[in-house]
Motif scaffolding. Structure first.
Motif, short mmCIF file in Angstrom:
data_model
loop_
_atom_site.label_atom_id
_atom_site.label_comp_id
_atom_site.label_asym_id
_atom_site.label_seq_id
_atom_site.Cartn_x
_atom_site.Cartn_y
_atom_site.Cartn_z
N MET A 90 -12.84 -5.43 12.73
CA MET A 90 -12.70 -5.80 11.33
C MET A 90 -14.04 -6.13 10.68
O MET A 90 -14.16 -6.04 9.46
CB MET A 90 -11.72 -6.96 11.17
N ALA A 91 -15.06 -6.48 11.47
CA ALA A 91 -16.36 -6.73 10.86
C ALA A 91 -16.86 -5.45 10.19
O ALA A 91 -17.42 -5.49 9.09
CB ALA A 91 -17.36 -7.21 11.93
N TYR B 142 -5.73 -2.99 3.30
CA TYR B 142 -4.51 -2.39 2.75
C TYR B 142 -4.40 -2.62 1.24
O TYR B 142 -3.38 -2.32 0.63
CB TYR B 142 -3.27 -2.92 3.48
N ALA C 221 -4.67 4.39 6.98
CA ALA C 221 -3.97 3.11 7.16
C ALA C 221 -2.94 2.90 6.06
O ALA C 221 -1.81 2.49 6.32
CB ALA C 221 -4.98 1.96 7.17
N ARG C 222 -3.33 3.22 4.85
CA ARG C 222 -2.43 2.94 3.72
C ARG C 222 -1.25 3.91 3.66
O ARG C 222 -0.22 3.58 3.08
CB ARG C 222 -3.23 2.97 2.42
N TYR D 80 -10.83 -12.01 9.89
CA TYR D 80 -10.46 -10.64 10.21
C TYR D 80 -9.03 -10.33 9.75
O TYR D 80 -8.73 -9.22 9.34
CB TYR D 80 -10.60 -10.37 11.71
N THR E 233 -9.21 4.27 5.83
CA THR E 233 -8.46 3.47 4.87
C THR E 233 -7.29 4.28 4.28
O THR E 233 -6.17 3.78 4.16
CB THR E 233 -9.41 2.99 3.75
N ALA F 115 0.85 -1.20 0.00
CA ALA F 115 0.00 0.00 0.00
C ALA F 115 0.88 1.24 0.00
O ALA F 115 0.64 2.20 -0.74
CB ALA F 115 -0.93 0.00 1.22
N TYR G 145 -14.90 -3.01 9.05
CA TYR G 145 -14.07 -2.80 7.85
C TYR G 145 -14.50 -3.72 6.71
O TYR G 145 -14.48 -3.34 5.55
CB TYR G 145 -12.59 -3.04 8.19
N MET G 146 -14.88 -4.96 7.05
CA MET G 146 -15.34 -5.89 6.02
C MET G 146 -16.59 -5.34 5.34
O MET G 146 -16.74 -5.44 4.13
CB MET G 146 -15.60 -7.28 6.62
N ASN H 210 -15.32 -2.57 3.15
CA ASN H 210 -14.57 -3.09 1.99
C ASN H 210 -15.49 -3.68 0.93
O ASN H 210 -15.21 -3.60 -0.27
CB ASN H 210 -13.55 -4.16 2.43
#
Lengths: 456, 456
Positions: free
Chosen positions: B423-424, A180, B377-378, A172, B374, A152, B426-427, B430
């Motif tokens: 993460m749920a 990323y 993070a990247r 997860y 996001t 990334a 984020y999923m 995404n």
């Protein structure tokens, strides 16, 4: 000397500008990689379809003790390094030991482990070479996450073959990689020949690290301007990880800390090789007498019960042959094995150092590892990765010996990462359903039977 | 002036020895807590069955600007503090902004957030008072984890009422709390009267933070030598969190960083109150002209759309009445709301500062929050908690304004924690299935209808 703080952070100025290549001081080098067809030492040209050029040069570099870290990588390191060297005051108190305990903590980044140190370097060089994409494999997911973070940052597409059972058990982890921007393919998959072959033979298989490696390599070789990257075992990975040892050594010198022993967990060997590298170099030169101890799971005991032999790095038998301590590329740890450290082999450098008597190894059973992990979490705060907890187990055992003997030893260990994505294993431990497993000699023989039949 | 490193760490010597009590410099104090029966200001004695004595003294202390941090707490802080103040060089570059962006990162401990700062203090005082046990509630789980870590360290039994839907959706968070020795009870439960009442009226309910608070308080009051502890909203929690602002201010002064604005996410207000405290004190004294901006979810907009009124802190209406910006204790955010920051009210101190014009607030929708998360993070490496990403959204929006106007502002924001257990959400982001929700005026009226009918 100043009081030793709980956490020692180097300043940016004190951060290493070179990696440390321990091979340049080893009295005997690890035997070279061998081409499985010709049975001759592998050449750079033969590795070029698989690996990025600069990494091949580093892999084969046996002479330069210091290799410069490019500024583009040092800038990445600055985002999450230096990592702290921590005095385990609270663990010492809890154990009532005269020993001083220190740990180098590599878990303060989102990948949760030291893996990012090599991921950053490998992606940087790939980008510099003008490559268009990378492939890799991941088991527990730390390496895949680290590589996705680096891809990334340097803006390079990534495909991760993730051991199918891990992808299912750890959705997860998969989601972090995807956040990323990494593409995750559960392995075995129908995207490669080897994957299709394994699936047709074993339709219900949960996959293995060796199989995921085979798929990642096949895809790299068949895709234009694409290369494969590996997160452990290889010499260039240990080179990148030497930043752990260099930071640790600088911090020790700054506060006059003289470790009597350095303990680490060993799976593929990259964390331990990196942590001990500069200290080991000094030991080889006769400048210290540190005791080096690697701790591995009793369920996957490559150093303590494996054979020192040429073996493939992967299940699909597509890699060069590496002289290493190995259980055979067909060895698969028992399903009740919880943490990582499940690779059948061991870094060639670590294998050679062990073979030549510069370090010792021991194996531990997993319930005792989780005992140590829980004790550590409750006293030092940080919830460790199960892998890292092997080193904690080793350090606690040595600290208890010090209590019994009254010796005031200085114990340093590597805490490679955090266990936030390993809670299923902790749940199994907390509920009392976790079991131990030590392979029988017969179990090991089945693995050894998969060793290549070569006379090298 | 020295170059500003990516990460500024204070030395142990530079760490604060006192908390900062912003109430001591406020021109007008927040109105006092009111007893819902007598409608008179609450007394220390009335709070004693619920809270530990020292915390009540801190809660009611409006005069001491500095309150000493006991050595036993500073020793705990040393395990994971100081937290770094980070220059977001990579985010600045990605946004191509003339602004300088800094963030104070509180996520480098296992609880994953700033919550540990108050957990350590509260458990220390409870132990010192000779209490036998503590109770609390947790929603997303960060507070429960933080408290379990502190209880493990100071050796005090803990019962955590965890919002049922969270306990089910986040079994790993629950497992972390259990690893540290905490007992987790999904709420509503049959262990309390209020729990049984709610269960009989709503057998299928997933619970709420307000309900979990009611159960935890009931248990604390009915159990000998047991007290309740709360992770946000209250003045003593903001006091403990002032260590964030003090460290930040010291780091800024060391490197001559002069923030033009300080941005933070606001739920109960403890993180933001702690971050801005010492800077706000200077602003009140006329020593700076910093712009203070709180960012809240559009789905739970207590500051931007709530009423400044006396309200209960919990659904069960068992707490004292607090004058705060509130949506009504019966307000429950839409189920599609992903992150934390779902509390119906707001810290009395933050409410008063907002009411008196010392700070502004804005609300943001969650897909835009995850866009920012996001991007962050990247570029910066760290995967942020959805809560924290509200502050990132605010900072990015301001940095983009600077790009448009050409102004070189210095933006500082609080990154309260990591998103490893989120993460749920984020999923959902995404996969493109995440949706936004802004309550209608009619939705809000339903919440306001649950406000107590008092004339104060």
């Amino acid at each position: 000397m100043a009081n030793i703080p709980y956490k020692i952070y180097l300043t940016e100025d004190e951060m290493p500008k070179n990696w440390y290549n321990v091979k340049a001081v080893m009295k005997e080098l690890p035997p070279p990689f061998i081409h499985p067809g010709t049975l001759q030492p592998i050449t750079a040209d033969e590795l070029r379809p698989i690996f990025c050029d600069e990494l091949i040069a580093q892999e084969l570099n046996n002479s330069d003790l210091y290799i410069e870290i490019p500024e583009g990588i040092r800038d990445f390191y600055k985002m999450y390094r230096p990592s702290p060297l921590i005095r385990a005051y609270n663990l010492e108190k809890l154990l009532d030991t005269p020993a001083e305990i220190y740990y180098k903590f590599e878990g303060t980044n989102t990948s949760g482990s030291h893996k990012l140190n090599s991921a950053a370097a490998q992606v940087y060089y790939a980008k510099k070479q003008g490559l268009a994409a990378l492939t890799t494999e991941t088991g527990a997911g730390q390496w895949g996450t680290a590589l996705a973070m680096a891809c990334a940052f340097y803006d390079l597409p990534l495909t991760v073959y993730m051991v199918k059972v891990s992808a299912e058990q750890k959705p997860y982890r998969k989601a972090v990689i995807e956040t990323y921007g990494g593409k995750v393919i559960p392995s075995p998959s129908d995207t490669t020949e080897i994957g299709r072959k394994i699936l047709s033979e074993n339709p219900g298989t949960g996959g293995s690290l060796g199989c995921a490696i085979s798929e990642a390599i096949e895809t790299a070789v068949k895709t234009p301007d694409c290369r494969y990257v590996l997160g452990s075992v290889l010499d260039h990975v240990l080179l990148h990880q030497s930043i752990i040892g260099e930071e640790t050594k600088t911090a020790c010198e700054k506060y006059d800390i003289q470790p009597d022993m350095i303990i680490g967990c060993i799976g593929g060997g990259s964390n331990y090789g990196g942590l001990v590298g500069p200290f080991m170099g000094d030991k080889i030169k006769g400048k210290n007498n540190i005791e080096f101890i690697g701790v591995e799971p009793a369920s996957c005991p490559s150093l303590t019960r494996g054979r020192y032999a040429y073996d493939f790095g992967d299940t699909g038998k597509t890699t060069p042959l590496i002289k290493m301590y190995t259980l055979g590329s067909g060895f698969i740890p028992s399903p009740n094995h919880a943490g990582g450290l499940r690779y059948h082999g061991m870094s060639g450098i670590v294998s050679k150092l062990y073979h030549d008597g510069y370090m010792t190894a021991r194996s531990v059973e997993q319930t005792k590892v989780f005992d140590a992990a829980t004790l550590f979490a409750r006293s030092e705060g940080t919830l460790p990765a199960p892998e890292s907890a092997h080193a904690i187990r080793g350090a606690i055992d040595e600290a208890i010996k010090c209590k019994e003997s009254g010796e005031k030893k200085t114990i340093l260990f590597g805490l490679t990462g955090t266990g936030y994505f390993d809670m299923a294993a902790y749940m199994s431990y907390n509920s009392g359903t976790m079991t131990d497993y030590v392979p029988s000699d017969e179990d090991l023989e089945k693995g050894f039977a998969t060793l290549p039949n070569v006379n090298l």
